[in-house]
Design a protein around this motif. Structure first.
Motif, mmCIF file in Angstrom:
data_model
loop_
_atom_site.group_PDB
_atom_site.id
_atom_site.type_symbol
_atom_site.label_atom_id
_atom_site.label_comp_id
_atom_site.label_asym_id
_atom_site.label_seq_id
_atom_site.Cartn_x
_atom_site.Cartn_y
_atom_site.Cartn_z
ATOM 1 N N GLU A 234 0.830 -1.211 0.000
ATOM 2 C CA GLU A 234 0.000 0.000 0.000
ATOM 3 C C GLU A 234 0.859 1.253 0.000
ATOM 4 O OE1 GLU A 234 -2.460 -0.442 3.389
ATOM 5 O OE2 GLU A 234 -3.723 -2.031 2.525
ATOM 6 N N ALA A 235 1.973 1.229 0.726
ATOM 7 C CA ALA A 235 2.871 2.381 0.722
ATOM 8 C C ALA A 235 3.487 2.592 -0.657
ATOM 9 C CB ALA A 235 3.962 2.190 1.773
ATOM 10 N N ALA A 236 3.843 1.500 -1.340
ATOM 11 C CA ALA A 236 4.407 1.621 -2.685
ATOM 12 C C ALA A 236 3.380 2.177 -3.656
ATOM 13 C CB ALA A 236 4.906 0.260 -3.157
ATOM 14 N N GLN A 237 2.143 1.749 -3.538
ATOM 15 C CA GLN A 237 1.098 2.293 -4.397
ATOM 16 C C GLN A 237 0.854 3.764 -4.106
ATOM 17 O OE1 GLN A 237 -2.291 -0.223 -3.809
ATOM 18 N NE2 GLN A 237 -1.367 -2.009 -4.845
ATOM 19 N N ALA A 238 0.955 4.146 -2.825
ATOM 20 C CA ALA A 238 0.769 5.552 -2.473
ATOM 21 C C ALA A 238 1.883 6.423 -3.049
ATOM 22 C CB ALA A 238 0.723 5.710 -0.955
ATOM 23 N N LEU A 239 3.088 5.867 -3.206
ATOM 24 C CA LEU A 239 4.198 6.611 -3.806
ATOM 25 C C LEU A 239 4.122 6.651 -5.322
ATOM 26 C CD1 LEU A 239 7.148 5.373 -1.577
ATOM 27 C CD2 LEU A 239 6.018 7.605 -1.510
ATOM 28 N N GLY A 240 3.179 5.918 -5.903
ATOM 29 C CA GLY A 240 3.011 5.932 -7.347
ATOM 30 C C GLY A 240 3.932 4.986 -8.087
ATOM 31 N N LEU A 241 4.480 3.968 -7.410
ATOM 32 C CA LEU A 241 5.355 3.018 -8.084
ATOM 33 C C LEU A 241 4.533 2.071 -8.959
ATOM 34 C CD1 LEU A 241 7.783 2.084 -5.166
ATOM 35 C CD2 LEU A 241 8.087 3.811 -6.952
ATOM 36 N N GLY A 242 5.109 1.708 -10.091
ATOM 37 C CA GLY A 242 4.434 0.798 -10.998
ATOM 38 C C GLY A 242 4.425 -0.629 -10.472
ATOM 39 N N ARG A 243 3.586 -1.482 -11.070
ATOM 40 C CA ARG A 243 3.478 -2.870 -10.610
ATOM 41 C C ARG A 243 4.770 -3.641 -10.812
ATOM 42 N NH1 ARG A 243 -2.252 -5.722 -12.126
ATOM 43 N NH2 ARG A 243 -3.309 -5.121 -10.197
ATOM 44 N N GLY A 244 5.403 -3.436 -11.944
ATOM 45 C CA GLY A 244 6.652 -4.146 -12.199
ATOM 46 C C GLY A 244 7.744 -3.761 -11.218
ATOM 47 N N ARG A 245 7.849 -2.491 -10.912
ATOM 48 C CA ARG A 245 8.877 -2.047 -9.970
ATOM 49 C C ARG A 245 8.574 -2.516 -8.559
ATOM 50 N NH1 ARG A 245 11.156 4.168 -9.523
ATOM 51 N NH2 ARG A 245 13.002 3.662 -8.262
ATOM 52 N N VAL A 246 7.315 -2.507 -8.187
ATOM 53 C CA VAL A 246 6.945 -3.020 -6.861
ATOM 54 C C VAL A 246 7.281 -4.500 -6.752
ATOM 55 C CG1 VAL A 246 4.986 -3.494 -5.339
ATOM 56 C CG2 VAL A 246 5.159 -1.295 -6.486
ATOM 57 N N LEU A 247 7.039 -5.240 -7.845
ATOM 58 C CA LEU A 247 7.338 -6.671 -7.827
ATOM 59 C C LEU A 247 8.836 -6.918 -7.726
ATOM 60 C CD1 LEU A 247 6.057 -9.513 -8.112
ATOM 61 C CD2 LEU A 247 6.467 -9.320 -10.578
ATOM 62 N N ARG A 248 9.648 -6.146 -8.469
ATOM 63 C CA ARG A 248 11.098 -6.369 -8.464
ATOM 64 C C ARG A 248 11.761 -5.866 -7.195
ATOM 65 N NH1 ARG A 248 10.711 -3.796 -13.342
ATOM 66 N NH2 ARG A 248 11.965 -2.098 -12.478
ATOM 67 N N ARG A 249 11.341 -4.717 -6.707
ATOM 68 C CA ARG A 249 12.059 -4.061 -5.616
ATOM 69 C C ARG A 249 11.523 -4.377 -4.231
ATOM 70 N NH1 ARG A 249 16.931 -2.172 -7.358
ATOM 71 N NH2 ARG A 249 16.706 -1.155 -9.404
ATOM 72 N N ILE A 250 10.264 -4.758 -4.135
ATOM 73 C CA ILE A 250 9.649 -4.928 -2.811
ATOM 74 C C ILE A 250 9.200 -6.361 -2.575
ATOM 75 C CG2 ILE A 250 7.737 -4.180 -1.332
ATOM 76 C CD1 ILE A 250 7.875 -1.473 -2.664
ATOM 77 N N VAL A 251 8.436 -6.897 -3.514
ATOM 78 C CA VAL A 251 7.823 -8.208 -3.283
ATOM 79 C C VAL A 251 8.854 -9.326 -3.365
ATOM 80 C CG1 VAL A 251 6.088 -9.839 -4.089
ATOM 81 C CG2 VAL A 251 5.597 -7.387 -4.084
ATOM 82 N N ILE A 252 9.580 -9.405 -4.473
ATOM 83 C CA ILE A 252 10.491 -10.537 -4.686
ATOM 84 C C ILE A 252 11.610 -10.589 -3.641
ATOM 85 C CG2 ILE A 252 12.177 -11.523 -6.285
ATOM 86 C CD1 ILE A 252 10.378 -10.776 -8.564
ATOM 87 N N PRO A 253 12.322 -9.466 -3.336
ATOM 88 C CA PRO A 253 13.395 -9.578 -2.328
ATOM 89 C C PRO A 253 12.922 -10.069 -0.969
ATOM 90 C CG PRO A 253 13.617 -7.539 -3.564
ATOM 91 C CD PRO A 253 12.288 -8.116 -3.942
ATOM 92 N N GLN A 254 11.723 -9.662 -0.556
ATOM 93 C CA GLN A 254 11.228 -10.107 0.743
ATOM 94 C C GLN A 254 10.613 -11.505 0.664
ATOM 95 O OE1 GLN A 254 9.334 -7.009 3.284
ATOM 96 N NE2 GLN A 254 9.354 -5.777 1.418
ATOM 97 N N ALA A 255 9.994 -11.817 -0.454
ATOM 98 C CA ALA A 255 9.406 -13.150 -0.593
ATOM 99 C C ALA A 255 10.472 -14.227 -0.693
ATOM 100 C CB ALA A 255 8.494 -13.195 -1.820
ATOM 101 N N MET A 256 11.658 -13.881 -1.204
ATOM 102 C CA MET A 256 12.714 -14.880 -1.351
ATOM 103 C C MET A 256 13.188 -15.404 -0.005
ATOM 104 S SD MET A 256 13.179 -15.563 -4.491
ATOM 105 C CE MET A 256 14.755 -16.380 -4.513
ATOM 106 N N ARG A 257 13.067 -14.633 1.054
ATOM 107 C CA ARG A 257 13.461 -15.122 2.377
ATOM 108 C C ARG A 257 12.590 -16.301 2.799
ATOM 109 N NH1 ARG A 257 13.876 -9.512 4.200
ATOM 110 N NH2 ARG A 257 11.976 -9.810 5.420
ATOM 111 N N SER A 258 11.353 -16.339 2.335
ATOM 112 C CA SER A 258 10.478 -17.467 2.634
ATOM 113 C C SER A 258 10.544 -18.549 1.570
ATOM 114 C CB SER A 258 9.024 -16.982 2.773
ATOM 115 O OG SER A 258 8.906 -16.019 3.811
ATOM 116 N N GLU A 325 20.531 -18.299 1.353
ATOM 117 C CA GLU A 325 19.682 -17.799 2.439
ATOM 118 C C GLU A 325 20.329 -16.610 3.144
ATOM 119 O OE1 GLU A 325 18.583 -20.823 5.157
ATOM 120 O OE2 GLU A 325 17.635 -22.093 3.660
ATOM 121 N N ARG A 326 21.639 -16.650 3.371
ATOM 122 C CA ARG A 326 22.332 -15.517 3.987
ATOM 123 C C ARG A 326 22.248 -14.275 3.103
ATOM 124 N NH1 ARG A 326 26.032 -15.869 8.059
ATOM 125 N NH2 ARG A 326 27.244 -14.217 7.065
ATOM 126 N N HIS A 327 22.304 -14.468 1.774
ATOM 127 C CA HIS A 327 22.236 -13.324 0.870
ATOM 128 C C HIS A 327 20.895 -12.603 0.990
ATOM 129 C CE1 HIS A 327 22.744 -10.902 -2.748
ATOM 130 N NE2 HIS A 327 21.573 -11.353 -3.162
#
Length: 362
Positions: A234-258, A325-327
């Motif tokens: 929601e914060a990324a959408q409020a900043l006006g970031l596109g879906r592709g950038r949100v997926l690359r910069r926010i979703v994937i890096p955090q989802a990879m830990r799981s 995993e450490r990365h």
């Protein structure tokens, strides 16, 4: 007769009252114990007060701190080491393992060719499985009820049937569909081909294992995406970031830990799961070993060869999973990442070297 001098009050201070005044606690203590002693010399003024005597049962001030003794820990550790030594002794000194035969066939050409095919099957099926699984996870998380239902049905079907049954089914697909074609439903077909000539043992193994891994990879990817905090999206959408950038910069890096820990387990399971393709006469590691002991009748040593190679490969994959995993765990905690086993070994050697240098200096 009274004179005026007798009537006037006498000059001077009034007489003290005979009514006793209330005493303070200090005054009462002084009354009981006497006035405090005044120092008789300057040395008495500079001398500190004598410390109070410690209780009779108090430990001395310089007593060393001793850890609590746990004898049963040493007993259990000794028992475990004894059992381990007995197991190692039974394996090493047992002549039925035929370690000379194991050493002779460990790097043979047939075994190495089977190992290469096993690694290729593992990499191909897991890569294709995660690509298809990502598509299925996206369908499962979409707002379209048709896509959600189709994705759920695919995952339910392939997770509910044994892998060996699926491989045998695809291997005998020619009995159900002798020919396959592309065209208009209930109309003419533009392209047709015979399944008997198309699906060989190796291709059947790739298709069957890929479809199976995709069902598990879809749930792994979906769980990783759902682990990302909704507030960050929601914060990324409020900043006006596109879906592709949100997926690359926010979703994937955090989802990879799981995703990475579970994906590492899937990789090791896929490596061991490729052994079932031996029923299709695919020359993987297990099938190559079987060909050898069918000719030499040395079943135990050849199975030991396959077991050692599986142990070596899974160990290498586990080490790689640890560093991946450490990365992706960087920045997850404020304390930082714990040292790696190699860093701990280096620190231990450095401490031993410093201790040796200190003893030489003495």
């Amino acid at each position: 007769m009274a004179t005026p001098q007798d009537v006037l009050p006498p000059s001077g201070p009034p007489p003290l009252s005979r009514t006793p005044l209330s005493k303070t606690p200090a005054a009462e203590a002084e009354t009981l114990t006497g006035p405090p002693a005044t120092p008789s010399s300057p040395a008495d003024l500079a001398a500190p007060a004598a410390p109070a005597d410690p209780p009779a049962d108090a430990p001395p001030a310089d007593a060393p701190v001793v850890a609590r003794r746990r004898p049963w820990q040493w007993v259990s550790a000794a028992a475990a080491l004894l059992l381990l030594a007995m197991a190692v002794n039974s394996v090493v000194r047992n002549k039925a393992f035929q370690w000379d035969v194991v050493g002779a066939y460990f790097t043979s050409t047939s075994v190495l060719d089977g190992l290469v095919l096993t690694l290729w099957l593992t990499a191909a099926t897991l890569s294709l499985g995660f690509v298809l699984g990502t598509v299925l996870a996206t369908m499962r998380l979409s707002g379209n009820p048709v896509l959600r239902t189709l994705s759920w049905g695919y995952i339910w079907l392939f997770r509910s049937t044994p892998p060996l049954v699926q491989l045998l089914f695809f291997f005998n697909i020619g009995a159900l569909y002798p020919t396959l074609g592309l065209g208009i439903p209930f109309g003419p077909e533009f392209i047709t081909f015979r399944t008997v000539n198309l699906l060989g043992p190796t291709l059947t193994a790739v298709i069957g294992l890929t479809l199976l891994e995709a069902a598990y990879a879809a749930e792994v990817v979906r769980g990783g995406i759902l682990s990302v905090d909704r507030g960050q999206l929601e914060a990324a959408q409020a900043l006006g970031l596109g879906r592709g950038r949100v997926l690359r910069r926010i979703v994937i890096p955090q989802a990879m830990r799981s995703i990475v820990p579970t994906a590492g387990n899937m990789l090791i399971s896929a490596l061991k799961g490729t052994s079932i393709v031996s029923v299709l006469a695919v020359s993987d590691l297990l099938y190559s070993v079987q060909l050898v002991y069918n000719q030499t009748y040395q079943v135990i040593p050849m199975l030991v060869v396959a077991t050692i190679w599986y142990l070596v490969v899974t160990t290498v994959l586990s080490v790689g999973q640890y560093y991946v995993e450490r990365h992706y765990a960087r920045g997850a905690t404020r304390e930082g990442l714990p040292p790696t086993p190699l860093q701990r070994a280096r620190a231990g050697l450095l401490r031993l070297q410093r201790r040796a240098d200190a003893e030489e200096a003495r």
